[in-house]
Design a protein around this motif. Structure first.
Motif, PDB file in Angstrom:
ATOM      1  N   PRO A 289      24.595  36.618   6.363  1.00  0.00           N
ATOM      2  CA  PRO A 289      24.193  36.180   5.015  1.00  0.00           C
ATOM      3  C   PRO A 289      24.787  34.832   4.620  1.00  0.00           C
ATOM      4  CG  PRO A 289      25.970  37.772   4.861  1.00  0.00           C
ATOM      5  CD  PRO A 289      25.638  37.653   6.325  1.00  0.00           C
ATOM      6  N   ASN A 290      23.973  34.026   3.923  1.00  0.00           N
ATOM      7  CA  ASN A 290      24.440  32.741   3.378  1.00  0.00           C
ATOM      8  C   ASN A 290      25.273  31.971   4.395  1.00  0.00           C
ATOM      9  OD1 ASN A 290      23.239  33.369   0.850  1.00  0.00           O
ATOM     10  ND2 ASN A 290      25.060  34.504   0.224  1.00  0.00           N
ATOM     11  N   ALA A 291      24.715  31.801   5.584  1.00  0.00           N
ATOM     12  CA  ALA A 291      25.523  31.374   6.726  1.00  0.00           C
ATOM     13  C   ALA A 291      26.009  29.932   6.657  1.00  0.00           C
ATOM     14  CB  ALA A 291      24.719  31.575   8.016  1.00  0.00           C
ATOM     15  N   GLY A 292      25.172  29.005   6.235  1.00  0.00           N
ATOM     16  CA  GLY A 292      25.575  27.603   6.268  1.00  0.00           C
ATOM     17  C   GLY A 292      25.765  27.109   7.689  1.00  0.00           C
ATOM     18  N   ILE A 293      24.835  27.486   8.564  1.00  0.00           N
ATOM     19  CA  ILE A 293      24.954  27.157   9.993  1.00  0.00           C
ATOM     20  C   ILE A 293      25.143  25.665  10.230  1.00  0.00           C
ATOM     21  CG2 ILE A 293      23.739  27.183  12.207  1.00  0.00           C
ATOM     22  CD1 ILE A 293      24.628  29.933  11.379  1.00  0.00           C
ATOM     23  N   ALA A 294      24.367  24.843   9.519  1.00  0.00           N
ATOM     24  CA  ALA A 294      24.421  23.394   9.740  1.00  0.00           C
ATOM     25  C   ALA A 294      25.716  22.770   9.235  1.00  0.00           C
ATOM     26  CB  ALA A 294      23.219  22.721   9.074  1.00  0.00           C
ATOM     27  N   ALA A 295      26.407  23.456   8.355  1.00  0.00           N
ATOM     28  CA  ALA A 295      27.614  22.892   7.745  1.00  0.00           C
ATOM     29  C   ALA A 295      28.893  23.257   8.490  1.00  0.00           C
ATOM     30  CB  ALA A 295      27.722  23.348   6.292  1.00  0.00           C
ATOM     31  N   TYR A 296      28.854  24.322   9.297  1.00  0.00           N
ATOM     32  CA  TYR A 296      30.084  24.806   9.933  1.00  0.00           C
ATOM     33  C   TYR A 296      29.887  24.917  11.445  1.00  0.00           C
ATOM     34  CZ  TYR A 296      31.198  26.055   5.129  1.00  0.00           C
ATOM     35  OH  TYR A 296      31.426  26.011   3.771  1.00  0.00           O
ATOM     36  N   SER A 297      30.585  24.084  12.189  1.00  0.00           N
ATOM     37  CA  SER A 297      30.466  24.092  13.648  1.00  0.00           C
ATOM     38  C   SER A 297      31.001  25.377  14.262  1.00  0.00           C
ATOM     39  CB  SER A 297      31.207  22.888  14.244  1.00  0.00           C
ATOM     40  OG  SER A 297      32.588  22.916  13.891  1.00  0.00           O
ATOM     41  N   SER A 298      31.795  26.141  13.501  1.00  0.00           N
ATOM     42  CA  SER A 298      32.352  27.394  14.014  1.00  0.00           C
ATOM     43  C   SER A 298      31.274  28.424  14.332  1.00  0.00           C
ATOM     44  CB  SER A 298      33.350  27.985  13.009  1.00  0.00           C
ATOM     45  OG  SER A 298      32.753  28.159  11.742  1.00  0.00           O
ATOM     46  N   TRP A 299      30.036  28.198  13.831  1.00  0.00           N
ATOM     47  CA  TRP A 299      28.945  29.132  14.127  1.00  0.00           C
ATOM     48  C   TRP A 299      28.375  28.926  15.532  1.00  0.00           C
ATOM     49  CZ3 TRP A 299      28.370  33.419  11.789  1.00  0.00           C
ATOM     50  CH2 TRP A 299      28.575  33.553  10.415  1.00  0.00           C
TER      51      TRP A 299
END
Length: 371
Positions: A289-299
């Motif tokens: 949920p509400n991942a913010g994939i583009a904002a956090y390289s940890s994904w």
């Protein structure tokens, strides 16, 4: 909101940026000079953001009457009108207070703080409709009036339900097993609202549902804890039949015969904890949920893991722009097109996110997409 050109050239003028782009209206600047300075970056995204801004009215189309009608309405004013401002599990919905997920005293809240007529505190009167696909459908099924603010919290379990719907796993689970394992990644404020997930018992009847909550926000002292959600969250009426604790430690309720739903908590990143978790619970579905994939390289390591293990996963994000950027990142890593394209989540939270980076319409769990 900050000036879109912050950090470039001269310092920003004090105060909130009030000069919005006249073409898209999605970004704002502290001054004309900063707007001109930022145009070389903004021009490539301007028309795209303008198209997304056109969807604002559709995204705010909800059947609820508790939302108010004026632009001056805020999350806190709406909660105040409902008598829920800074009240127990509703605290983390207030924009004026910062709920701390590591607080032992406020970890489990099992009351809606609402009368029984405004919350789902007991078994539904009938099975869930086969094709439930809107808040209106859900409220009618649960016999809730549209002035009930329960949807502000129910968007968490209803989003899981929607992710399962679009995943295409229904026939597999119902045909081969009555067990469903879901790995839920990156929980934050949900950790203070665990009781609301008991509604999944009504959404997945006769299914043994187990959810692994995995993320850095899980407090160290809760790492590895198992919780049984034996009953629905109770209402505020003393004489209601729902008056039983809805969230207890699994070790405290070994004979909880009605326990169709268990939750286990894990601190850390999913790609680091995966091998230990799957020893006991291999996922049918991963929900992010509400991942913010583009904002956090940890994904990125997690996406690589999901690709290699071929685990179905559904992601959500706050706005269309974030969802599209995330979808691009995922496709780049996996070298495949998404199995579920970016689409609107009908069970998004019906209150817009305040203080977002853009003027784009933003709602918790607003858009979903999957691999």
């Amino acid at each position: 909101m900050e000036c879109a050109a912050k950090g470039r050239g001269t310092s920003c003028l004090r105060g909130p940026p009030k000069r919005r782009c006249g073409l898209c209206g999605a970004v704002a600047y502290c001054s004309k000079s900063h707007q001109m300075l930022h145009w070389s970056d903004h021009k490539d995204e301007c028309s795209r953001l303008a198209q997304q801004m056109k969807h604002a009215d559709g995204l705010s189309d909800f059947p609820f009457t508790f939302l108010g009608s004026g632009k001056e309405e805020t999350r806190c004013s709406i909660l105040t009108s409902a008598g829920l401002h800074r009240v127990e599990l509703w605290k983390s919905e207030c924009s004026c207070s910062l709920a701390v997920a590591s607080s032992k005293s406020s970890w489990i809240n099992d009351s809606w703080c609402l009368p029984s007529s405004l919350c789902p505190c007991s078994e539904p009167r009938s099975p869930a409709p086969t094709h439930m696909s809107s808040w209106k459908d859900y409220y009618q099924w649960r016999c809730l009036p549209f002035h009930s603010p329960a949807a502000l919290l129910l968007h968490w379990p209803l989003t899981i339900y929607r992710c399962f719907q679009v995943s295409g796993l229904q026939n597999l689970i119902l045909r081969d097993s009555n067990t469903l394992n879901i790995h839920y990644l990156g929980p934050e404020k949900e950790l203070l609202q665990l009781g609301v997930f008991s509604e999944l018992r009504a959404l997945f009847p006769s299914i043994q549902l187990h959810i692994e909550f995995v993320g850095p926000a899980v407090p160290q002292f809760r790492d590895g804890e198992m919780i049984s959600l034996c009953n629905y969250m109770h209402c505020s009426e003393e004489d209601c039949c729902c008056k039983v604790s809805s969230t207890v430690s699994a070790s405290e309720a070994p004979n909880c015969s009605s326990s169709f739903l268990t939750v286990k908590l894990h601190k850390g990143f999913y790609h680091d904890r995966y091998e230990d978790i799957v020893k006991d619970s291999y996922p049918h579905l991963v929900v992010v949920p509400n991942a913010g994939i583009a904002a956090y390289s940890s994904w990125l390591p997690t996406i690589e893991l999901l690709k290699d293990k071929k685990i179905p996963a559904v992601f959500t994000d706050f706005c269309e722009e974030a969802a599209n950027l995330a979808a691009h990142c995922i496709s780049s890593v996996s070298a495949k097109a998404l199995r579920q394209p970016v689409q609107l989540n009908p069970f998004r939270q019906p209150l817009a996110v305040e203080d977002s980076a853009l003027y784009l319409p933003c709602y918790s769990n607003c858009f979903l997409f999957g691999i």
